[in-house]
Write a protein that holds these residues in place. Sequence first.
Motif, mmCIF file in Angstrom:
data_model
loop_
_atom_site.group_PDB
_atom_site.id
_atom_site.type_symbol
_atom_site.label_atom_id
_atom_site.label_comp_id
_atom_site.label_asym_id
_atom_site.label_seq_id
_atom_site.Cartn_x
_atom_site.Cartn_y
_atom_site.Cartn_z
ATOM 1 N N GLY A 1 0.796 -1.226 0.000
ATOM 2 C CA GLY A 1 0.000 0.000 0.000
ATOM 3 C C GLY A 1 0.826 1.272 0.000
ATOM 4 N N ILE A 2 2.135 1.147 -0.199
ATOM 5 C CA ILE A 2 3.000 2.323 -0.223
ATOM 6 C C ILE A 2 2.890 3.018 -1.580
ATOM 7 N N GLU A 3 2.914 4.328 -1.564
ATOM 8 C CA GLU A 3 2.875 5.132 -2.785
ATOM 9 C C GLU A 3 3.899 6.256 -2.689
ATOM 10 N N LYS A 4 4.216 6.837 -3.850
ATOM 11 C CA LYS A 4 5.139 7.970 -3.868
ATOM 12 C C LYS A 4 4.549 9.149 -3.109
ATOM 13 N N GLU A 5 5.433 9.962 -2.549
ATOM 14 C CA GLU A 5 5.078 11.186 -1.822
ATOM 15 C C GLU A 5 4.384 10.918 -0.499
ATOM 16 N N MET A 6 4.505 9.707 0.023
ATOM 17 C CA MET A 6 4.065 9.439 1.391
ATOM 18 C C MET A 6 5.217 9.770 2.343
ATOM 19 N N GLY A 7 4.883 10.335 3.486
ATOM 20 C CA GLY A 7 5.908 10.656 4.465
ATOM 21 C C GLY A 7 6.279 9.452 5.308
ATOM 22 N N ILE A 8 7.497 9.435 5.841
ATOM 23 C CA ILE A 8 7.892 8.405 6.805
ATOM 24 C C ILE A 8 8.386 9.090 8.071
ATOM 25 N N ILE A 9 8.041 8.486 9.203
ATOM 26 C CA ILE A 9 8.450 9.034 10.497
ATOM 27 C C ILE A 9 9.132 7.946 11.312
ATOM 28 N N SER A 10 10.025 8.373 12.193
ATOM 29 C CA SER A 10 10.673 7.455 13.128
ATOM 30 C C SER A 10 9.912 7.510 14.444
ATOM 31 N N SER A 11 10.426 6.832 15.440
ATOM 32 C CA SER A 11 9.779 6.871 16.753
ATOM 33 C C SER A 11 9.905 8.239 17.404
#
Length: 268
Positions: free
Chosen positions: A125-135
Amino acid sequence: MKYLFLILKKQFFFILFVILELLAFVLLANHNNYHRSAIINTSNAFTGSVYEGFTAISDYFSLKKTNRKLLEENARLRSMTEVISFPDSISANDTNYIFIPAKVISNTSRNRNNYIMIDKGRADGIEKEMGIISSNGVAGIIIELTKHYATAMSVLNKNTRISARLKNSGQMVNVVWDGIDYRKGLVEDIPTHIIPKQGDTVVTSGYSFVFPQNIMIGTIGSKMHEGGTLNRAELIFSTDFNNLGFVYVCKNLASVEIDSLKINPANE
């Protein structure tokens, strides 16, 4: 040494052919967007498998430390939200977003342009321009992906610009990286009448639709850069980009509907 020269002489045309093929691929990738994207995706799939193999070996010898980090992360998430569903997704208080957990299998923090590779891709379900965050806060934005892997442009990249907000005053600002120290960035576009204090919190604005609002980015440092109509301030990142293990991909469930509302200038 004599035998080595004999082998090189015998295989000269084959070696020359390989060198010319590599040069052709480099030229093709640098001058054609479509082929560059295709080569990057193919490379992601191959290098992703290799990195995942090395990561699996490394993880085997650090299971105790990894499990402890997961327990701490789960405890932190439970304090943020009432609904948690592992391992597929995490539903946060902002109902427009779900958070897909992923493992970092490759990461750089010492280059001018840094990237993060994760073990989740289009099939998850991953797509381009999605953000990622750490803990601890914001980490990057997805730019390329294959079926099972994705590459994110790290916050530590000259092309990354995060829409942010000074938590105390509510003032809208932008966060960038100056390419010097992986622990520090810059808060830009601060109006001269707003004087942030050292230690003030900087969070996501929620206006970019890449990250939910109020995700931690960092705190104001000790240095202020004054000049012109807008000021800048030093930012201490909350995420340790030199020690990324697990991240969450921010999936905006309303992105399709939001995109449909964007005004087409050609129809005005």
